[in-house]
Design a protein around this motif. Structure first.
Motif, PDB file in Angstrom:
ATOM      1  N   ALA A   1       1.423  -1.061   0.281  1.00 50.76           N
ATOM      2  CA  ALA A   1       0.159   0.003  -0.184  1.00 50.76           C
ATOM      3  C   ALA A   1       0.912   1.474   0.113  1.00 50.76           C
ATOM      4  CB  ALA A   1      -0.845  -0.043   1.103  1.00 50.76           C
ATOM      5  N   ILE A   2       1.710   0.905   0.760  1.00 47.10           N
ATOM      6  CA  ILE A   2       2.369   2.517   0.950  1.00 47.10           C
ATOM      7  C   ILE A   2       3.695   2.872  -0.310  1.00 47.10           C
ATOM      8  CG2 ILE A   2       5.165   3.604   1.655  1.00 47.10           C
ATOM      9  CD1 ILE A   2       4.103   1.585   4.338  1.00 47.10           C
ATOM     10  N   GLU A   3       3.900   1.452  -0.958  1.00 46.21           N
ATOM     11  CA  GLU A   3       4.722   1.258  -2.569  1.00 46.21           C
ATOM     12  C   GLU A   3       3.590   1.791  -3.250  1.00 46.21           C
ATOM     13  OE1 GLU A   3       7.866  -1.580  -2.803  1.00 46.21           O
ATOM     14  OE2 GLU A   3       6.589  -1.953  -2.194  1.00 46.21           O
ATOM     15  N   ARG A   4       2.417   1.541  -3.187  1.00 44.11           N
ATOM     16  CA  ARG A   4       1.224   2.420  -4.614  1.00 44.11           C
ATOM     17  C   ARG A   4       1.144   3.603  -3.668  1.00 44.11           C
ATOM     18  NH1 ARG A   4      -0.979  -2.062  -3.394  1.00 44.11           N
ATOM     19  NH2 ARG A   4      -2.930  -1.936  -1.999  1.00 44.11           N
ATOM     20  N   ALA A   5       1.316   3.793  -2.747  1.00 42.11           N
ATOM     21  CA  ALA A   5       1.039   5.417  -2.473  1.00 42.11           C
ATOM     22  C   ALA A   5       1.889   6.350  -2.933  1.00 42.11           C
ATOM     23  CB  ALA A   5       0.798   5.790  -1.213  1.00 42.11           C
ATOM     24  N   VAL A   6       3.317   6.172  -2.840  1.00 44.36           N
ATOM     25  CA  VAL A   6       4.337   6.402  -3.497  1.00 44.36           C
ATOM     26  C   VAL A   6       4.323   6.623  -4.816  1.00 44.36           C
ATOM     27  CG1 VAL A   6       6.792   5.835  -4.533  1.00 44.36           C
ATOM     28  CG2 VAL A   6       6.013   5.972  -1.542  1.00 44.36           C
ATOM     29  N   ALA A   7       4.080   5.322  -5.876  1.00 47.77           N
ATOM     30  CA  ALA A   7       3.655   5.485  -7.016  1.00 47.77           C
ATOM     31  C   ALA A   7       2.489   6.219  -7.384  1.00 47.77           C
ATOM     32  CB  ALA A   7       3.565   3.960  -7.440  1.00 47.77           C
ATOM     33  N   VAL A   8       1.853   6.707  -6.712  1.00 52.51           N
ATOM     34  CA  VAL A   8       0.492   7.773  -7.265  1.00 52.51           C
ATOM     35  C   VAL A   8       0.939   9.142  -7.050  1.00 52.51           C
ATOM     36  CG1 VAL A   8      -1.687   8.881  -6.062  1.00 52.51           C
ATOM     37  CG2 VAL A   8      -1.307   6.308  -6.392  1.00 52.51           C
ATOM     38  N   ALA A   9       1.831   9.508  -5.813  1.00 52.65           N
ATOM     39  CA  ALA A   9       2.030  11.246  -5.522  1.00 52.65           C
ATOM     40  C   ALA A   9       3.706  11.480  -6.809  1.00 52.65           C
ATOM     41  CB  ALA A   9       3.394  10.780  -3.599  1.00 52.65           C
ATOM     42  N   GLU A  10       4.363  10.447  -7.428  1.00 51.32           N
ATOM     43  CA  GLU A  10       5.585  10.585  -7.779  1.00 51.32           C
ATOM     44  C   GLU A  10       4.202  10.582  -9.773  1.00 51.32           C
ATOM     45  OE1 GLU A  10       9.244   8.412  -6.497  1.00 51.32           O
ATOM     46  OE2 GLU A  10       7.830   7.154  -7.520  1.00 51.32           O
ATOM     47  N   SER A  11       3.967   9.823 -10.055  1.00 49.59           N
ATOM     48  CA  SER A  11       2.734  10.339 -11.114  1.00 49.59           C
ATOM     49  C   SER A  11       2.810  11.344 -11.147  1.00 49.59           C
ATOM     50  CB  SER A  11       1.711   8.835 -11.850  1.00 49.59           C
ATOM     51  OG  SER A  11       3.076   8.175 -11.566  1.00 49.59           O
ATOM     52  N   ALA A  12       1.598  11.602  -9.838  1.00 51.14           N
ATOM     53  CA  ALA A  12       1.119  12.802  -9.928  1.00 51.14           C
ATOM     54  C   ALA A  12       2.347  14.335 -10.247  1.00 51.14           C
ATOM     55  CB  ALA A  12       0.267  13.162  -8.820  1.00 51.14           C
ATOM     56  N   PHE A  13       3.094  14.136  -9.369  1.00 49.09           N
ATOM     57  CA  PHE A  13       4.495  14.667  -9.800  1.00 49.09           C
ATOM     58  C   PHE A  13       5.152  15.377 -10.970  1.00 49.09           C
ATOM     59  CE2 PHE A  13       8.722  16.314  -9.165  1.00 49.09           C
ATOM     60  CZ  PHE A  13       8.352  18.155  -8.619  1.00 49.09           C
ATOM     61  N   ASP A  14       5.198  14.289 -12.448  1.00 46.87           N
ATOM     62  CA  ASP A  14       5.147  14.603 -13.438  1.00 46.87           C
ATOM     63  C   ASP A  14       4.383  14.886 -13.704  1.00 46.87           C
ATOM     64  OD1 ASP A  14       7.622  12.912 -12.847  1.00 46.87           O
ATOM     65  OD2 ASP A  14       7.508  10.736 -13.141  1.00 46.87           O
ATOM     66  N   ARG A  15       3.090  14.424 -13.888  1.00 48.71           N
ATOM     67  CA  ARG A  15       2.537  15.576 -15.134  1.00 48.71           C
ATOM     68  C   ARG A  15       1.677  17.003 -13.991  1.00 48.71           C
ATOM     69  NH1 ARG A  15      -1.020  10.711 -12.691  1.00 48.71           N
ATOM     70  NH2 ARG A  15      -1.680  12.082 -11.637  1.00 48.71           N
ATOM     71  N   LEU A  16       2.623  17.283 -13.143  1.00 55.92           N
ATOM     72  CA  LEU A  16       2.559  17.936 -13.198  1.00 55.92           C
ATOM     73  C   LEU A  16       2.486  19.615 -13.548  1.00 55.92           C
ATOM     74  CD1 LEU A  16       1.341  21.129 -10.006  1.00 55.92           C
ATOM     75  CD2 LEU A  16       3.152  19.902  -9.638  1.00 55.92           C
ATOM     76  N   LEU A  17       4.369  18.822 -13.142  1.00 59.95           N
ATOM     77  CA  LEU A  17       5.567  19.501 -14.117  1.00 59.95           C
ATOM     78  C   LEU A  17       5.504  19.533 -15.408  1.00 59.95           C
ATOM     79  CD1 LEU A  17       8.471  17.728 -12.881  1.00 59.95           C
ATOM     80  CD2 LEU A  17       7.520  19.474 -11.702  1.00 59.95           C
ATOM     81  N   ALA A  18       4.278  19.220 -16.074  1.00 57.04           N
ATOM     82  CA  ALA A  18       4.676  18.820 -17.807  1.00 57.04           C
ATOM     83  C   ALA A  18       3.443  19.894 -17.711  1.00 57.04           C
ATOM     84  CB  ALA A  18       4.638  17.777 -17.878  1.00 57.04           C
TER      85      ALA A  18
END
Length: 361
Positions: A141-158
């Motif tokens: 669950a924590i690893e999925r939470a990390v992945a969700v946050a990282e993907s959101a950050f990448d989309r934000l930058l773009a």
């Protein structure tokens, strides 16, 4: 035996210390950990012998019936949770340990009035101590939470038009939307977006300050999946970085790397903190780092163990901690780099995969 029943029995064994006694869990995250109940109003009574009982109210009757597995019982109180606990525990004897951090003085006094023959004993870290070591399901669950946050950050930058000088609040709003769109449950905390001189405020609240060319931009954000949290910080710069910005970012990255390298089962939390502080001291920057190096994450975004100069914790395999040293220069700006790290027997595994380099916007 279910995972949660095993947790409850383990908690009793740990709490009793050879003596008979019950446990009352009132922290929302502890109730969820021990029973599976995700509602916002509930307490869990765990007697010395026999099944535990979740006490909640009529709003959650159907939900509790779905989430709470036998042998745990459910009691629907009609006059508040304290009266409900009193009804469930009326025939119990012996002391009851409770979570000192999550019970108000007023509720403590009300419990004593409702159960005058029972001794209520406060205990710090009563459930949190047990929660510090994560099992495989919690880690996923924590690893999925990390992945969700990282993907959101990448989309934000773009997605953000940085040349338009968006405000801190504009970026925070967009980041929150990306986190939710990407699959986060309720966010574990409001994202921090701090630009320019305000990046020297470790826990800045986003404002209408525009993000201008030359600004350092600190972004601290996280997601939650199945209740489990991630917590990540990256530092960016809009446009070309100045030499001083490059230098302090390199120093913080060195400190963060040294701290992550110091993590392993058996390492004292203060030693990990000292590794980060020592690296900054070699550059004369230890006086610009005023908070701890990290903390545990799980159902709460801040839990044990602690990585700080005053920590009395020793890391154990299965802990998940943040590693987040920073340097903050008042009036100029600040840098923080934060990763989520799993403690293993012979070292650690960094769960965060985002690059740690100073990010150009």
């Amino acid at each position: 035996m279910s995972r949660r029943e095993a947790r409850r029995l383990g908690l009793l064994a740990q709490a009793q210390g050879g003596e008979q006694g019950a446990v009352l869990a009132t922290a929302r995250s502890s109730v969820r950990y021990l029973s599976g109940f995700t509602g916002s109003a509930g307490a869990l009574w765990i007697p010395a012998e026999g099944p535990a009982t979740l006490v909640t109210d009529g709003r959650y009757e159907e939900q509790a019936g779905v989430e709470v597995e036998p042998p745990a019982l459910i009691h629907i109180g009609r006059d508040g949770w304290i009266r409900g606990v009193a009804d469930v525990a009326a025939d119990a004897s012996g002391p009851t340990l409770f979570e000192a951090e999550s019970l108000t003085v007023a509720d403590y006094e009300s419990l004593r009035e409702a159960l005058p023959g029972m001794a209520f004993v406060p205990r710090r870290n009563l459930v949190r101590e047990l929660r510090q070591v994560k099992d495989d399901e919690e880690l996923r669950a924590i690893e999925r939470a990390v992945a969700v946050a990282e993907s959101a950050f990448d989309r934000l930058l773009a997605a953000v038009d940085w040349s338009s000088s968006p405000t801190e609040r504009d970026v925070a709003t967009a980041l929150e939307a990306e986190l939710r769109r990407g699959g986060s449950d309720p966010l574990p905390f409001d994202p921090i977006v701090a630009a320019g001189e305000r990046s020297a405020l470790p826990h800045a609240t986003p404002t209408t300050r525009p993000i201008e060319a030359g600004d350092l931009v600190l972004l601290d954000f996280g997601a939650s999946v199945d209740g489990y949290c991630s917590d990540i910080t990256r530092t960016c710069v809009r446009g070309a970085a100045e030499p001083w910005q490059i230098d302090i970012h390199a120093c913080v990255l060195e400190a963060q790397t040294r701290a992550r390298e110091a993590i392993r089962a058996g390492a004292p939390g203060r030693v990990v903190d000292g590794a980060a502080r020592g690296a900054l001291a070699r550059h004369g920057l230890d006086g610009s780092f005023g908070h701890g190096t990290g903390h545990g994450i799980g159902l709460d975004v801040h839990e044990g163990p602690s990585l700080s100069a005053r920590s009395e914790d020793t890391l154990r395999a299965g802990n998940v901690v943040t590693v987040e040293p920073g340097v903050y220069l008042p009036g100029r700006g600040g840098v923080r780099i934060e990763d989520d790290v799993l403690v293993e027997e012979a070292g650690s595994r960094t769960l965060t995969r985002l690059p740690r380099a100073l990010i150009g916007l």
